[in-house]
Design a protein around this motif. Structure first.
Motif, PDB file in Angstrom:
ATOM      1  N   TRP A   1       0.848  -1.194   0.000  1.00 25.83           N
ATOM      2  CA  TRP A   1       0.000   0.000   0.000  1.00 25.83           C
ATOM      3  C   TRP A   1       0.883   1.244   0.000  1.00 25.83           C
ATOM      4  CZ3 TRP A   1      -4.558  -0.173  -1.742  1.00 25.83           C
ATOM      5  CH2 TRP A   1      -5.435  -1.222  -1.465  1.00 25.83           C
ATOM      6  N   GLU A   2       1.934   1.220   0.808  1.00 30.20           N
ATOM      7  CA  GLU A   2       2.834   2.373   0.872  1.00 30.20           C
ATOM      8  C   GLU A   2       3.519   2.603  -0.476  1.00 30.20           C
ATOM      9  OE1 GLU A   2       5.417   4.666   4.090  1.00 30.20           O
ATOM     10  OE2 GLU A   2       5.343   2.489   4.311  1.00 30.20           O
ATOM     11  N   ASP A   3       3.957   1.526  -1.117  1.00 32.20           N
ATOM     12  CA  ASP A   3       4.553   1.641  -2.450  1.00 32.20           C
ATOM     13  C   ASP A   3       3.555   2.246  -3.446  1.00 32.20           C
ATOM     14  OD1 ASP A   3       6.944   0.562  -1.568  1.00 32.20           O
ATOM     15  OD2 ASP A   3       6.561  -1.440  -2.423  1.00 32.20           O
ATOM     16  N   SER A   4       2.307   1.831  -3.367  1.00 30.98           N
ATOM     17  CA  SER A   4       1.285   2.366  -4.277  1.00 30.98           C
ATOM     18  C   SER A   4       1.075   3.860  -4.049  1.00 30.98           C
ATOM     19  CB  SER A   4      -0.047   1.636  -4.093  1.00 30.98           C
ATOM     20  OG  SER A   4       0.042   0.341  -4.616  1.00 30.98           O
ATOM     21  N   ILE A   5       1.032   4.268  -2.799  1.00 33.91           N
ATOM     22  CA  ILE A   5       0.879   5.692  -2.487  1.00 33.91           C
ATOM     23  C   ILE A   5       2.080   6.469  -3.013  1.00 33.91           C
ATOM     24  CG2 ILE A   5       0.836   7.392  -0.610  1.00 33.91           C
ATOM     25  CD1 ILE A   5      -0.885   5.323   0.960  1.00 33.91           C
ATOM     26  N   ASN A   6       3.287   5.947  -2.758  1.00 33.44           N
ATOM     27  CA  ASN A   6       4.500   6.618  -3.237  1.00 33.44           C
ATOM     28  C   ASN A   6       4.497   6.737  -4.761  1.00 33.44           C
ATOM     29  OD1 ASN A   6       5.461   6.888  -0.633  1.00 33.44           O
ATOM     30  ND2 ASN A   6       6.700   5.034  -0.728  1.00 33.44           N
ATOM     31  N   LEU A   7       4.087   5.679  -5.430  1.00 30.28           N
ATOM     32  CA  LEU A   7       4.036   5.688  -6.891  1.00 30.28           C
ATOM     33  C   LEU A   7       3.037   6.732  -7.394  1.00 30.28           C
ATOM     34  CD1 LEU A   7       4.287   2.827  -9.303  1.00 30.28           C
ATOM     35  CD2 LEU A   7       2.279   4.276  -9.465  1.00 30.28           C
TER      36      LEU A   7
ATOM     37  N   HIS B   1       1.955  10.193 -10.695  1.00 32.03           N
ATOM     38  CA  HIS B   1       0.626  10.674 -11.079  1.00 32.03           C
ATOM     39  C   HIS B   1       0.250  11.987 -10.393  1.00 32.03           C
ATOM     40  CE1 HIS B   1       0.143   6.947 -13.227  1.00 32.03           C
ATOM     41  NE2 HIS B   1       0.430   6.278 -12.132  1.00 32.03           N
ATOM     42  N   ASN B   2       1.239  12.646  -9.797  1.00 34.34           N
ATOM     43  CA  ASN B   2       1.049  13.968  -9.179  1.00 34.34           C
ATOM     44  C   ASN B   2      -0.017  14.009  -8.090  1.00 34.34           C
ATOM     45  OD1 ASN B   2       3.068  15.147 -10.782  1.00 34.34           O
ATOM     46  ND2 ASN B   2       1.614  15.329 -12.470  1.00 34.34           N
ATOM     47  N   MET B   3      -0.197  12.905  -7.374  1.00 35.20           N
ATOM     48  CA  MET B   3      -1.099  12.933  -6.229  1.00 35.20           C
ATOM     49  C   MET B   3      -0.449  13.790  -5.148  1.00 35.20           C
ATOM     50  SD  MET B   3      -2.517   9.782  -3.881  1.00 35.20           S
ATOM     51  CE  MET B   3      -1.415   9.844  -2.467  1.00 35.20           C
ATOM     52  N   PRO B   4      -1.203  14.678  -4.508  1.00 33.09           N
ATOM     53  CA  PRO B   4      -0.621  15.473  -3.430  1.00 33.09           C
ATOM     54  C   PRO B   4      -0.174  14.548  -2.290  1.00 33.09           C
ATOM     55  CG  PRO B   4      -2.783  16.320  -4.046  1.00 33.09           C
ATOM     56  CD  PRO B   4      -2.595  15.020  -4.764  1.00 33.09           C
TER      57      PRO B   4
ATOM     58  N   VAL C   1      -4.400   6.464   6.829  1.00 29.02           N
ATOM     59  CA  VAL C   1      -4.781   5.781   5.588  1.00 29.02           C
ATOM     60  C   VAL C   1      -4.125   4.405   5.506  1.00 29.02           C
ATOM     61  CG1 VAL C   1      -4.569   5.847   3.070  1.00 29.02           C
ATOM     62  CG2 VAL C   1      -5.326   7.881   4.320  1.00 29.02           C
ATOM     63  N   LEU C   2      -2.834   4.328   5.808  1.00 27.60           N
ATOM     64  CA  LEU C   2      -2.142   3.029   5.751  1.00 27.60           C
ATOM     65  C   LEU C   2      -2.719   2.040   6.759  1.00 27.60           C
ATOM     66  CD1 LEU C   2       1.547   4.127   5.176  1.00 27.60           C
ATOM     67  CD2 LEU C   2       0.108   2.803   3.617  1.00 27.60           C
ATOM     68  N   ASN C   3      -3.022   2.503   7.967  1.00 26.51           N
ATOM     69  CA  ASN C   3      -3.630   1.619   8.969  1.00 26.51           C
ATOM     70  C   ASN C   3      -4.965   1.079   8.464  1.00 26.51           C
ATOM     71  OD1 ASN C   3      -1.522   1.932  10.782  1.00 26.51           O
ATOM     72  ND2 ASN C   3      -2.557   3.498  11.982  1.00 26.51           N
ATOM     73  N   TYR C   4      -5.769   1.967   7.873  1.00 28.31           N
ATOM     74  CA  TYR C   4      -7.067   1.555   7.354  1.00 28.31           C
ATOM     75  C   TYR C   4      -6.913   0.540   6.219  1.00 28.31           C
ATOM     76  CZ  TYR C   4     -11.421   1.552   4.831  1.00 28.31           C
ATOM     77  OH  TYR C   4     -12.555   1.140   4.173  1.00 28.31           O
ATOM     78  N   LEU C   5      -6.076   0.866   5.230  1.00 29.16           N
ATOM     79  CA  LEU C   5      -5.920  -0.020   4.071  1.00 29.16           C
ATOM     80  C   LEU C   5      -5.354  -1.377   4.486  1.00 29.16           C
ATOM     81  CD1 LEU C   5      -4.543   2.569   1.510  1.00 29.16           C
ATOM     82  CD2 LEU C   5      -6.810   1.498   1.498  1.00 29.16           C
TER      83      LEU C   5
END
Length: 90
Positions: free
Chosen positions: A41-47, A52-55, A65-69
């Motif tokens: 999940w952390e890798d996906s957020i970082n990517l 993809h310019n996600m803030p 968010v990571l705890n939830y996912l």
């Protein structure tokens, strides 16, 4: 709230991923279909931030968010060949 922001886990723990920040580029259903480890999940957020310019999330929100996912969408046994494939890495 639009159908795009609907969290299929509604009725269980409230989702911190239902905000527009989490579903601006894709519906929450895409997130809910995944089953990943915390590191994945952390890798996906970082990517998504990098490619993809996600803030970026601040430290507190990132942890929430990571705890939830990690809890709501843990890894599943891969079906077929190829094992885990990150859908955001394409």
């Amino acid at each position: 709230m639009t159908a795009r922001n609907t969290d299929p886990s509604a009725g269980s723990a409230p989702s911190p991923c239902r905000s527009r920040k989490s579903t601006a580029c894709h519906g929450f259903k895409l997130v809910a279909q995944q089953g990943m480890t915390r590191a994945q999940w952390e890798d996906s957020i970082n990517l998504m931030v990098r490619r993809h310019n996600m803030p970026p999330l601040d430290v507190k929100d990132r942890e929430i968010v990571l705890n939830y996912l990690e809890t709501a969408y843990p890894p599943r046994v891969p079906m077929g060949r190829g094992g885990f494939q990150n859908p955001f890495a394409k």
